[in-house]
Write a protein that holds these residues in place. Structure first.
Motif, mmCIF file in Angstrom:
data_model
loop_
_atom_site.group_PDB
_atom_site.id
_atom_site.type_symbol
_atom_site.label_atom_id
_atom_site.label_comp_id
_atom_site.label_asym_id
_atom_site.label_seq_id
_atom_site.Cartn_x
_atom_site.Cartn_y
_atom_site.Cartn_z
ATOM 1 N N VAL A 117 76.768 72.766 38.279
ATOM 2 C CA VAL A 117 77.802 73.514 37.552
ATOM 3 C C VAL A 117 79.071 72.666 37.496
ATOM 4 O O VAL A 117 79.206 71.676 38.208
ATOM 5 C CB VAL A 117 78.108 74.867 38.234
ATOM 6 N N LYS A 118 80.009 73.077 36.656
ATOM 7 C CA LYS A 118 81.279 72.365 36.562
ATOM 8 C C LYS A 118 82.084 72.556 37.849
ATOM 9 O O LYS A 118 82.077 73.630 38.443
ATOM 10 C CB LYS A 118 82.097 72.884 35.381
ATOM 11 N N GLN A 122 79.823 68.102 36.191
ATOM 12 C CA GLN A 122 78.507 68.690 35.968
ATOM 13 C C GLN A 122 77.518 67.638 35.487
ATOM 14 O O GLN A 122 77.817 66.817 34.627
ATOM 15 C CB GLN A 122 78.609 69.823 34.949
ATOM 16 N N VAL A 146 77.243 77.924 43.646
ATOM 17 C CA VAL A 146 76.344 77.407 42.620
ATOM 18 C C VAL A 146 75.177 78.354 42.394
ATOM 19 O O VAL A 146 74.790 78.632 41.252
ATOM 20 C CB VAL A 146 75.833 76.003 43.015
#
Length: 494
Positions: A439-440, A344, A468
């Motif tokens: 995002v992760k 991220q 996402v």
């Protein structure tokens, strides 16, 4: 947004009773709905029986003014009526999407709440344990039965059979081709394109085809074209010549014909919860909420990720030890392989995996570059000679990725998210693809449950970006559930 939810019923249509499929699909639709009714009835009967046996066993129920020989059938009938009232048999939600499951859950929960309130007010002595067990088993059973029926329908649609809508696509050439491609990307959604209508200016004196889709008419004769090819759905996409007035008149022309009118907006890959329709001066305006990248839901997601990863590591410790021993005995080198990936915000971290290749795998990559079997920035090869014997087995069942639970616990990754990219891939990202880093990355994701290595680079990116933009905790649970099926079937694993 998936290809099916691109299509929304046109607000211009006012046919009595709502939009219904045409004659070509009514028989198949009715057969599928009858199957659901039979399944629901059987599931609820078994659930009520389980509730009775679990609560009373061999004992004779006491304390109830109404005998259970009356309570049980009445509960079954009222439950089925509740499903019908919540439109759980509506063709608009059957066979695709999560709305069908949400309605089934809502029907069961509302009925349970209503019975609880009515029982308290009327002071009817029906066992609460019997009702609780029946509703718990019945709700889960309904979900499982619907899932099984849907999978059966999807397999039939993949074969070109089953209940599907026959679609006439209307619009200019570019948008027609784009919509056809989108619908065919997921044939199990149930939209089978059988023809197209394009503007008069594009028509030629000889029969035309857009790809393999026949052009069957112009905007002047859309209802007639639909009738001629047996279409039960007219899907309207963008075109400068198809004004709001012409679209409204098309809705009037289709009234009473049994042909459904749907509109495919240019907005794509946006999930339903982010879309809200608001009528303004007779015009249905589509409001799109911004993606959520922070806030309370993100905190909950992180807490769930770390809790599940910790529990999973503890439960899987014996299996991890066995895998580590097998790797050590099979080939020379370390048990774990640590590779730099980008997470991220572009932050690099070391992702943990069980080693599945020989120790000099990176040095051998240049020799194999010409044998790459995928497009884009990744290297994939079905029979990669660098993979060890144990490594092939681990990759087949995705066991090599289990150490990534430690990355989730450390906060580098999430259980569900985009595929973690290499720094060399990120260096060549354009502006759109770079949104994957908002995002992760995840141990699993839409790419995992949609084919893994069998996906093209473009489809993999599309799925990652869709996640996402539209992630949710409910979607994460669904993806985790589907991951088990993808792993068991070894789809795209090599």
């Amino acid at each position: 947004m998936t290809s099916a939810t691109l299509l929304t019923p046109a607000s211009t249509s006012s046919r009595p009773g709502g939009d219904r499929p045409g004659p070509a699909t009514r028989a198949a639709e009715r057969a599928y709905i009858r199957l659901l009714v039979v399944l629901d009835t059987a599931v609820l009967a078994v659930a009520i029986l389980i509730g009775y046996v679990a609560r009373f066993g061999d004992e004779q129920p006491s304390g109830s003014e109404i005998p259970y020989v009356v309570v049980a059938p009445a509960l079954l009938l009222v439950w089925l009526v509740s499903l019908k009232a919540m439109r759980c048999y509506d063709d608009q939600v059957l066979g695709y999407g999560a709305d069908e499951y949400r309605r089934v859950n809502a029907a069961s929960l509302r009925l349970a709440g209503g019975i609880a309130i009515a029982g308290y007010i009327a002071d009817v002595g029906v066992s609460r344990g019997f009702l609780a067990i029946s509703f718990a088993v019945g709700t889960v059973g309904l979900e499982v039965a619907r899932f099984a029926a849907r999978k059966r329908l999807h397999r039939a649609r993949d074969r070109g059979a089953g209940w599907s809508r026959k679609v006439l696509v209307v619009g200019d050439t570019a948008h027609v081709l784009e919509l056809v491609h989108t619908l065919r990307r997921e044939p199990y959604a149930g939209y089978q394109v059988v023809g197209a209508c394009i503007p008069d200016a594009l028509l030629a004196p000889v029969p035309q085809r857009l790809g393999d889709v026949p052009v069957v008419g112009s905007f002047r004769g859309i209802p007639e074209a639909a009738t001629a090819i047996g279409a039960d759905t007219v899907a309207v996409t963008a075109s400068g010549e198809l004004t709001a007035t012409r679209l409204r008149r098309l809705g009037w022309q289709l009234e009473g014909t049994g042909v459904e009118l749907v509109v495919a907006p240019a907005l794509t890959d946006v999930a339903g919860p982010r879309i809200h329709t608001r009528p303004v001066a007779g015009l249905p305006l589509i409001h799109v909420e911004a993606p959520e990248f922070r806030g309370a839901r993100k905190l909950v997601k992180g807490l769930v990720d770390r809790s599940i990863s910790l529990i999973a590591l503890l439960l899987l410790a014996p299996l991890l030890a066995v895998i580590a021993l097998a790797i050590k005995l099979d080939s020379r080198g370390p048990v774990l392989f640590r590779q730099t990936r980008v997470g991220q915000g572009g932050k690099e971290f070391g992702v943990f995996k069980f080693r599945t290749m020989v120790v000099n795998a990176d040095a051998l990559l240049a020799e194999l570059a010409a044998r790459n079997e995928t497009d884009g920035l990744m290297f994939k090869m079905r029979d990669d000679p660098r993979v060890t014997r144990v490594g092939r087995l681990l990759r087949k069942w995705s066991l090599d990725e289990l150490p990534q639970l430690a990355n989730v616990l450390l906060g580098h990754m999430s259980l569900v998210g985009p595929r973690p990219p290499l720094p060399s891939e990120v260096a060549r990202y354009d502006g759109d693809v770079a949104r994957r880093l908002l995002v992760k990355p995840g141990m699993t994701g839409l790419w995992q449950v949609s084919g893994r290595s069998d996906l093209s680079w473009e489809d993999g990116i599309r799925l990652d970006l869709y996640y996402v933009e539209n992630w949710s905790l409910a979607a994460d649970l669904t993806i985790l559930w589907k991951t088990f099926g993808a792993v068991v079937n070894s789809r795209g694993a090599y």
